[in-house]
Write a protein that holds these residues in place. Structure first.
Motif, mmCIF file in Angstrom:
data_model
loop_
_atom_site.group_PDB
_atom_site.id
_atom_site.type_symbol
_atom_site.label_atom_id
_atom_site.label_comp_id
_atom_site.label_asym_id
_atom_site.label_seq_id
_atom_site.Cartn_x
_atom_site.Cartn_y
_atom_site.Cartn_z
ATOM 1 N N GLU A 32 0.838 -1.211 0.000
ATOM 2 C CA GLU A 32 0.000 0.000 0.000
ATOM 3 C C GLU A 32 0.873 1.261 0.000
ATOM 4 N N LEU A 33 2.045 1.183 0.649
ATOM 5 C CA LEU A 33 2.948 2.349 0.697
ATOM 6 C C LEU A 33 3.817 2.439 -0.562
ATOM 7 N N ARG A 34 4.173 1.230 -1.049
ATOM 8 C CA ARG A 34 5.076 1.159 -2.196
ATOM 9 C C ARG A 34 4.467 1.783 -3.451
ATOM 10 N N ARG A 35 3.171 1.507 -3.706
ATOM 11 C CA ARG A 35 2.496 1.972 -4.927
ATOM 12 C C ARG A 35 2.556 3.490 -5.090
ATOM 13 N N PRO A 36 2.085 4.261 -4.046
ATOM 14 C CA PRO A 36 2.139 5.727 -4.240
ATOM 15 C C PRO A 36 3.569 6.250 -4.386
ATOM 16 N N ILE A 37 4.523 5.612 -3.646
ATOM 17 C CA ILE A 37 5.917 6.102 -3.765
ATOM 18 C C ILE A 37 6.421 5.896 -5.200
ATOM 19 N N GLN A 38 6.145 4.701 -5.735
ATOM 20 C CA GLN A 38 6.575 4.402 -7.111
ATOM 21 C C GLN A 38 5.945 5.382 -8.103
ATOM 22 N N LYS A 39 4.620 5.665 -7.916
ATOM 23 C CA LYS A 39 3.878 6.549 -8.812
ATOM 24 C C LYS A 39 4.529 7.930 -8.845
ATOM 25 N N TYR A 40 4.839 8.452 -7.622
ATOM 26 C CA TYR A 40 5.393 9.818 -7.580
ATOM 27 C C TYR A 40 6.822 9.871 -8.097
ATOM 28 N N THR A 41 7.577 8.776 -7.839
ATOM 29 C CA THR A 41 8.950 8.755 -8.369
ATOM 30 C C THR A 41 8.904 8.805 -9.906
ATOM 31 N N GLN A 42 7.972 7.982 -10.514
ATOM 32 C CA GLN A 42 7.856 7.976 -11.982
ATOM 33 C C GLN A 42 7.478 9.352 -12.500
ATOM 34 N N LYS A 43 6.552 10.030 -11.796
ATOM 35 C CA LYS A 43 6.104 11.366 -12.188
ATOM 36 C C LYS A 43 7.273 12.342 -12.179
ATOM 37 N N LEU A 44 8.091 12.211 -11.074
ATOM 38 C CA LEU A 44 9.247 13.098 -10.926
ATOM 39 C C LEU A 44 10.234 12.894 -12.073
ATOM 40 N N PHE A 45 10.512 11.583 -12.359
ATOM 41 C CA PHE A 45 11.422 11.302 -13.480
ATOM 42 C C PHE A 45 10.836 11.770 -14.801
ATOM 43 N N GLY A 46 9.497 11.595 -14.959
ATOM 44 C CA GLY A 46 8.792 11.991 -16.186
ATOM 45 C C GLY A 46 8.953 13.458 -16.481
ATOM 46 N N SER A 47 8.864 14.309 -15.408
ATOM 47 C CA SER A 47 8.973 15.749 -15.640
ATOM 48 C C SER A 47 10.414 16.143 -15.967
ATOM 49 N N LEU A 48 11.375 15.324 -15.485
ATOM 50 C CA LEU A 48 12.777 15.621 -15.787
ATOM 51 C C LEU A 48 13.209 15.023 -17.126
ATOM 52 N N TYR A 49 12.500 13.955 -17.562
ATOM 53 C CA TYR A 49 12.883 13.219 -18.771
ATOM 54 C C TYR A 49 11.811 13.440 -19.833
#
Ligand SMILES: Nc1ncnc2c1ncn2[C@@H]1O[C@H](COP(=O)(O)OP(=O)(O)OP(=O)(O)O)[C@@H](O)[C@H]1O
Ligand SMILES: [Mg+2]
Length: 537
Positions: A32-49
C-alpha cells in the motif's frame, strides 16, 4: 581533481547502495505504501525526462493461440527499418523471409537506429526477451517476445502519432511488397475445401520474366496500357469519389500466340500483384464462385483464360441425351453417377459470372484486376464484356514492324540491320504472330549469328506469304465454284418451273377430255366411274 581510476570504485559503491536500498524497499515496504511512492517517483522522473517511448510488440499481448498472427505494424516497421539499418546500424541480423526475394537486414538486439522526419529526430531500438518460465502448450512454440521501441521528444507527440507512424506503415508495406515474391494461385476443387487447414486456392512462386519492356506490341498501345494501370493503382480516392468499387476489368483478345498470357505476367510484374488463375470448369456452381472471390485478397489479378472455352455460358448447359445414352445409364449405375458429377461440374451460369465480376460481393476488398482472355471475341455474350465489366478491351494481333523491333532487341540485341527493311515490307504483306517471329529470331546454337536468324525469319515470312497466297487462291476458286453453282441453280429454276407448269396444264387438258357429261345427274363424272357402274346415261 579526481582521476578516472579513482572514480570507478566510488561509482560502483553508489550503484551498490542504490540497489541495496531498492531491494530493502521492495522487501520491507508494505504494498500500500510502495504503490504511491513508485507513482510519484515515476512522475518526478517523467517531468525531468521529456521523451516518450512506444513499444510495438510482434504479437498482441496474451495472444498465445497457435494461429496467432504477427502484428501488421510490427512487420511494416521491420521492413521500414531494414533499409535504414543496412546503412546505420553496426550490429545487424540477416535472414531470409518467407515469400521474399532477397535477404532482409534487421537491427540486432538492443541496437539503435536514428530516423528523421520533417526535421524531427527519432530513435528506434529492437528488444528481445525470453521469459524464464515456460508454459506447457499443446502447440509448442517459441516464447520469445520481440518489440521495436520508438523514442521521441514529447513536444512532437501529435506529429509522430499522426503522420510519422502513417508514413512508416505505408513505406514499410511498399518495401515489403517490392521484396515479396509474386505468387500464382489456382483454385482447388471444392471437395478439398473441407480438409484441415485447406484453402480454396493453392499457390506456387510466380517467376515469369515478362515485362512491358520485353513485350512486343505497338509502343502507343503499350504506353496506353501502362498509364491505365498506373492510374488504377493510384486510384483509391478517385474510385471512392465516383462511388465505384476499386477494380478494373481487361479483356485481352486475339489469335493464339499474340501475347495474351504474356501480357498478364507483365501486368503482374509491373503492379506487384499476385495472379489468381481461375479454372472455371472445376467450379461447381455460383455459390462456389462467390466463395472463391471472397478469398482473393487486395492487389490481385484474377484471370479467366479462354473464357469462350471455359464454360457454355449461354444458359443451355445440359446436353440433351439421346435414348441410347439414357438406356446405358440405367444399366450402369457407375456411369450414371459419373455423368451426374459431370453435369454438376458446370453449373456456373452467365449471371453467376456477371455477379462475380460486378455484383455486390465483388466490392468486398479492392484493388483487384479481372482479366479475361479469348481467341474469339465475337463468341462472347455482349453482357459479359460490356464496359463497366470489362473496362478496357485490348486487341493483341499479328506482329507489326514496331513489335518486331522489340523482339529483335530482346532476342538478338539488334537496334537496326540492313535486313530490317525487307522484314518491314514482308510484315506489312503477311500475318505472323509474335510467337512465330520470336521463334525464328531465337538462335538455335551458340554459333548461330543474328544475320542467319534474320534470314531465317525472312524465309519464314516469305513461306507464310506464299501459303497465304495459295490459300487465298483456293478460297477464291472455291468461292467462284460456289457462285457458278448458285448461278446455274438460279437459271435452272425458272426453266424447271415453266416445264412443271406446262406439264400440269397438259395433264389438266387430258383429264378434261376424259370427262363425260352426265345429263341424268346434271354433273360430271369420270368415265371410269360410269363404266364401273355399268350405266350409260
Ligand atoms: N507480344 C509478344 N511479345 C513478346 N513475346 C511474345 C508476344 N506474343 C507472344 N510471345 C511469345 O510467344 C509465346 C506464346 O505467347 P502467349 O502464351 O502469351 O500467347 P497467347 O496469346 O496467350 O496464346 P493463346 O491464345 O494460345 O493462349 C510466349 O511465351 C512469348 O515468348
Ligand atoms: Mg494464353
Amino acid at each position: 581533481m579526481m582521476m578516472m581510476g579513482e572514480m570507478w570504485p566510488q561509482l560502483g559503491s553508489v550503484i551498490g547502495s542504490v540497489m541495496f536500498a531498492y531491494a530493502i524497499f521492495q522487501q520491507y515496504f508494505p504494498y500500500e505504501l510502495r504503490r504511491p511512492i513508485q507513482k510519484y517517483t515515476q512522475k518526478l522522473f517523467g517531468s525531468l525526462y521529456p521523451y516518450i517511448h512506444i513499444a510495438f510488440d510482434e504479437y498482441a499481448d496474451g495472444d498465445r493461440d497457435w494461429r496467432r498472427k504477427r502484428s501488421e505494424v510490427y512487420a511494416a516497421i521491420q521492413s521500414y527499418l531494414s533499409t535504414k539499418s543496412s546503412t546505420e546500424a553496426k550490429r545487424l541480423k540477416a535472414h531470409d523471409v518467407k515469400d521474399s526475394n532477397s535477404l532482409v537486414l534487421a537491427i540486432d538486439d538492443n541496437e539503435e537506429v536514428t530516423d528523421e522526419f520533417e526535421g524531427i529526430q527519432l530513435w528506434w531500438t529492437f528488444r528481445k526477451s525470453v521469459p524464464k518460465q515456460s508454459s506447457f502448450s499443446l502447440y509448442p512454440q517459441s516464447d520469445e517476445k520481440s518489440h521495436y521501441r520508438l523514442t521521441f521528444h514529447i513536444r512532437h507527440r501529435d506529429m509522430i502519432l499522426g503522420s510519422y507512424l502513417a508514413h512508416v506503415r505505408k513505406q514499410g508495406k511498399a518495401i515489403a511488397v517490392s521484396n515479396r515474391q509474386r505468387k500464382l494461385y489456382i483454385n482447388n476443387p471444392a471437395q478439398d475445401w473441407s480438409y484441415y487447414k485447406a484453402t480454396k486456392w493453392s499457390h506456387v512462386v510466380f517467376e515469369h520474366p515478362a515485362t512491358f519492356e520485353t513485350i512486343a506490341m505497338e509502343p502507343q498501345m503499350k504506353e496506353e496500357i501502362v498509364n491505365d494501370l498506373i492510374k488504377f493503382s493510384k486510384g483509391k480516392e478517385y474510385y471512392a469519389k465516383i462511388g465505384k468499387p476499386w477494380k478494373r476489368g481487361y479483356l485481352l483478345y486475339g489469335p493464339p500466340g499474340t501475347g495474351k498470357s504474356t501480357m498478364i505476367a507483365a501486368m503482374s510484374n509491373f503492379m506487384n500483384y499476385d495472379v489468381y488463375d481461375l479454372e472455371l470448369t472445376t467450379v461447381k456452381n455460383n455459390t462456389e464462385l462467390r466463395k472463391l472471390l471472397i478469398e482473393t485478397p487486395n492487389k490481385a489479378i484474377i484471370v479467366i483464360e479462354d473464357i469462350d472455352c471455359s464454360l457454355d455460358l449461354t444458359g443451355q448447359r445440359k446436353k440433351k441425351k439421346d435414348k441410347d445414352e439414357e438406356d446405358k445409364e440405367e444399366k450402369d449405375p457407375v456411369r450414371k453417377m459419373r455423368d451426374r458429377e459431370e453435369t454438376k461440374k458446370s453449373e456456373v451460369t452467365l449471371s453467376g459470372l456477371l455477379n462475380f465480376i460486378d455484383g455486390i460481393w465483388s466490392a468486398c476488398g479492392g484493388e483487384r484486376i479481372i482479366v479475361f482472355t479469348t481467341n474469339y471475341v465475337d463468341k462472347l455474350d455482349p453482357a459479359l464484356i460490356r464496359r463497366g465489366r470489362m473496362d478496357k478491351h485490348i486487341e493483341l494481333s499479328y506482329c507489326c514492324y514496331e513489335a518486331f523491333k522489340v523482339l529483335a532487341r530482346n532476342y538478338l540485341d539488334l537496334e537496326s540491320h540492313e535486313l530490317f527493311g525487307s522484314i518491314e515490307r514482308l510484315l506489312g504483306e503477311t500475318n505472323m504472330t509474335p510467337a512465330d517471329v520470336a521463334e525464328n529470331l531465337m538462335p538455335k546454337s551458340d554459333v548461330e549469328s543474328a544475320d542467319s536468324c534474320l534470314k531465317k525469319l525472312i524465309e519464314a515470312l516469305e513461306a507464310a506469304k506464299e501459303d497465304a497466297r495459295v490459300k487465298a487462291e483456293e478460297e477464291e476458286k472455291l468461292k467462284a465454284e460456289e457462285e457458278e453453282k448458285l448461278k446455274a441453280e438460279k437459271e435452272a429454276k425458272p426453266k424447271a418451273e415453266e416445264e412443271a407448269k406446262l406439264k400440269e396444264e397438259k395433264e389438266k387438258d387430258e383429264s378434261a377430255k376424259d370427262e363425260v357429261k352426265c345429263t341424268h345427274c346434271n354433273g360430271t363424272s369420270a368415265k371410269q366411274e360410269a363404266k364401273e357402274n355399268g350405266v350409260i346415261h
